[in-house]
Motif scaffolding. Structure first.
Motif, PDB file in Angstrom:
ATOM      1  N   THR A  91      29.111  69.971  70.351  1.00 34.02           N
ATOM      2  CA  THR A  91      29.243  70.932  69.259  1.00 34.02           C
ATOM      3  C   THR A  91      27.868  71.162  68.654  1.00 34.02           C
ATOM      4  O   THR A  91      26.956  70.357  68.768  1.00 34.02           O
ATOM      5  N   ALA A 116      34.617  74.820  73.651  1.00 42.93           N
ATOM      6  CA  ALA A 116      34.181  75.123  72.285  1.00 42.93           C
ATOM      7  C   ALA A 116      33.359  76.405  72.211  1.00 42.93           C
ATOM      8  O   ALA A 116      32.849  76.744  71.139  1.00 42.93           O
ATOM      9  N   THR A 161      34.868  78.738  69.638  1.00 37.97           N
ATOM     10  CA  THR A 161      35.226  78.141  68.348  1.00 37.97           C
ATOM     11  C   THR A 161      34.154  78.440  67.310  1.00 37.97           C
ATOM     12  O   THR A 161      32.972  78.209  67.561  1.00 37.97           O
ATOM     13  N   GLY A 173      32.471  74.367  66.329  1.00 42.02           N
ATOM     14  CA  GLY A 173      32.296  74.914  67.663  1.00 42.02           C
ATOM     15  C   GLY A 173      30.948  75.565  67.864  1.00 42.02           C
ATOM     16  O   GLY A 173      30.044  75.456  67.034  1.00 42.02           O
ATOM     17  N   GLN A 217      40.790  83.690  72.176  1.00 41.04           N
ATOM     18  CA  GLN A 217      40.563  83.203  70.812  1.00 41.04           C
ATOM     19  C   GLN A 217      39.966  84.278  69.906  1.00 41.04           C
ATOM     20  O   GLN A 217      40.511  84.549  68.822  1.00 41.04           O
ATOM     21  N   TYR A 228      42.207  75.351  64.814  1.00 45.57           N
ATOM     22  CA  TYR A 228      40.907  74.797  65.182  1.00 45.57           C
ATOM     23  C   TYR A 228      40.711  73.359  64.695  1.00 45.57           C
ATOM     24  O   TYR A 228      39.573  72.905  64.563  1.00 45.57           O
ATOM     25  N   PRO A 258      38.031  71.321  67.788  1.00 52.36           N
ATOM     26  CA  PRO A 258      37.112  72.408  68.170  1.00 52.36           C
ATOM     27  C   PRO A 258      37.190  72.775  69.642  1.00 52.36           C
ATOM     28  O   PRO A 258      36.774  73.862  70.039  1.00 52.36           O
TER      29      PRO A 258
END
Length: 389
Positions: free
Chosen positions: A2, A53, A56, A62, A95, A111, A114
């Motif tokens: 992330t 991710a 995200t 994300g 998404q 979410y 993530p």
């Protein structure tokens, strides 16, 4: 993986992570095909690479990667296993398409992880009836890629209360609340596990009933004010197909100095001028497709920021998407010619890349005759400009 921002240096880190996942995906591609579902090792490799991710938002931990970065990563993953890349693409396109329809409360729930994934399908729509606190829905939705592993599903239903006319709505449901009929049994992209979601009087809370926006003509339009969003989804899925062609090129290139052309005195394919030219043509087609994929992604990414898109731009971009698909198909066909009948041995990954490419390219996003029909219709009815007279 992330990050709070995908800076240029982070993009290269992300690409390195994707490349490191490719051998794992390739080693498990045969098992994914047999099981019609990604093995746990492939899913873990994708998660570790940050693939889940990509879409995200950063505020949920994300990457919130832009479209060019997303397609670069997916294309790289496709070199190892197109089915794996396709599942990343499906969630990455879905998404941002549906998140704008969710409330802050639902977004936080969706979410919470993530690395969450979203599967779903729209046709045929299910049937929903309004009850206290939400909707009860029943239906069957085929072609829900990755539904056995994605924690969330989005489905379309006609929802009514028994009085007025029913209305279309999207329903966001944990896949654990649904049944799955294992109906996906195809020649290619088998590892996507695009089975059928089944609901039998399943309750969906009102917060997760997502009404469709309406377009200028008053008809339901999930992309109202975002006309380029479907093209973003198309180029995201296209990345998996370009990745499949690149994977086939990798396989063919690795045998260029080992395979002997049949009924010749050449020691290997590389020694044959004809084989070299054939391989060069295939390489050009596939590498140019990869280059133009990134150009197209950057162009669509800019267009997605705007609230309007001309019909001519839409049909032109559709034609360009299909042109890249055709280039990949032509390139891989040349590689099969080069490697002969042994290309189709069950243990030869070349035939799996070929099958995955040809099945994936039949997705509705790449319908060639309708794209040509729509583009030709606009060209035929367009008024000539003063300069063209």
């Amino acid at each position: 993986m992330t990050t709070t921002d995908v800076r240029p240096t982070d993009v290269e880190t992300l690409m390195a992570a994707a490349r490191s996942a490719v051998p794992v995906l390739a080693a498990n591609a045969g098992r994914a095909e047999r099981d019609r579902r990604l093995p746990a090792e492939s899913t873990a490799a994708l998660r570790d690479a940050g693939a889940f991710a990509l879409a995200t938002p950063t505020r949920f931990g994300g990457l919130d990667a832009d479209l060019p970065t997303t397609v670069r990563v997916i294309s790289e993953l496709g070199r190892g296993c197109p089915s794996s890349a396709w599942l990343v693409a499906v969630s990455a396109e879905a998404q941002p398409a549906f998140a704008p329809l969710m409330s802050e409360e639902v977004l936080a729930e969706f979410y919470a992880d993530p690395d969450t994934r979203l599967c779903g399908a729209g046709n045929p729509p299910g049937r929903g009836r309004r009850v206290a606190g939400g909707v009860r829905v029943s239906g069957r939705w085929p072609y829900a890629s990755g539904c056995e592993d994605a924690p969330w599903a989005i489905t379309l239903a006609m929802v009514g209360d028994g009085e007025g006319p029913p209305e279309f709505a999207f329903l966001l449901t944990p896949t654990s609340d649904l049944d799955i009929a294992r109906t996906w049994d195809t020649a290619g992209m088998r590892g996507t596990g695009s089975h059928t979601l089944v609901a039998d009087d399943v309750f969906v809370p009102q917060a997760r009933v997502l009404p469709l926006p309406t377009g200028p003509n008053g008809a339901p339009d999930p992309f109202a004010g975002r006309p380029a969003r479907p093209l973003g989804g198309g180029v995201t899925l296209l990345a998996a197909l370009v990745g499949a062609a690149r994977g086939a090129l990798d396989v063919a290139g690795s045998t260029l100095h080992e395979r002997k052309p049949p009924m010749t005195q050449y020691d290997n394919l590389a020694a044959s001028p004809g084989a070299r030219h054939w391989f060069a043509e295939a390489t050009h087609l596939i590498e140019s497709a990869q280059h133009d994929l990134l150009v197209l992604a950057a162009e669509i990414d800019r267009l997605m920021a705007g609230p309007t898109l001309a019909d001519r731009d839409t049909t032109t971009l559709r034609m360009r998407l299909n042109s890249l698909v055709q280039r990949c198909q032509e390139g891989v066909n040349l590689l099969l010619d080069l490697n002969g009948a042994s290309s189709f041995a069950a243990d030869n990954p070349l035939q799996r890349f070929w099958r995955d490419l040809h099945v994936g390219s039949r997705h509705v996003q790449f319908n060639p005759y309708l794209a040509l029909e729509n583009h030709a219709g606009l060209l035929a009815t367009a008024r000539p400009t003063q300069e063209a007279r």
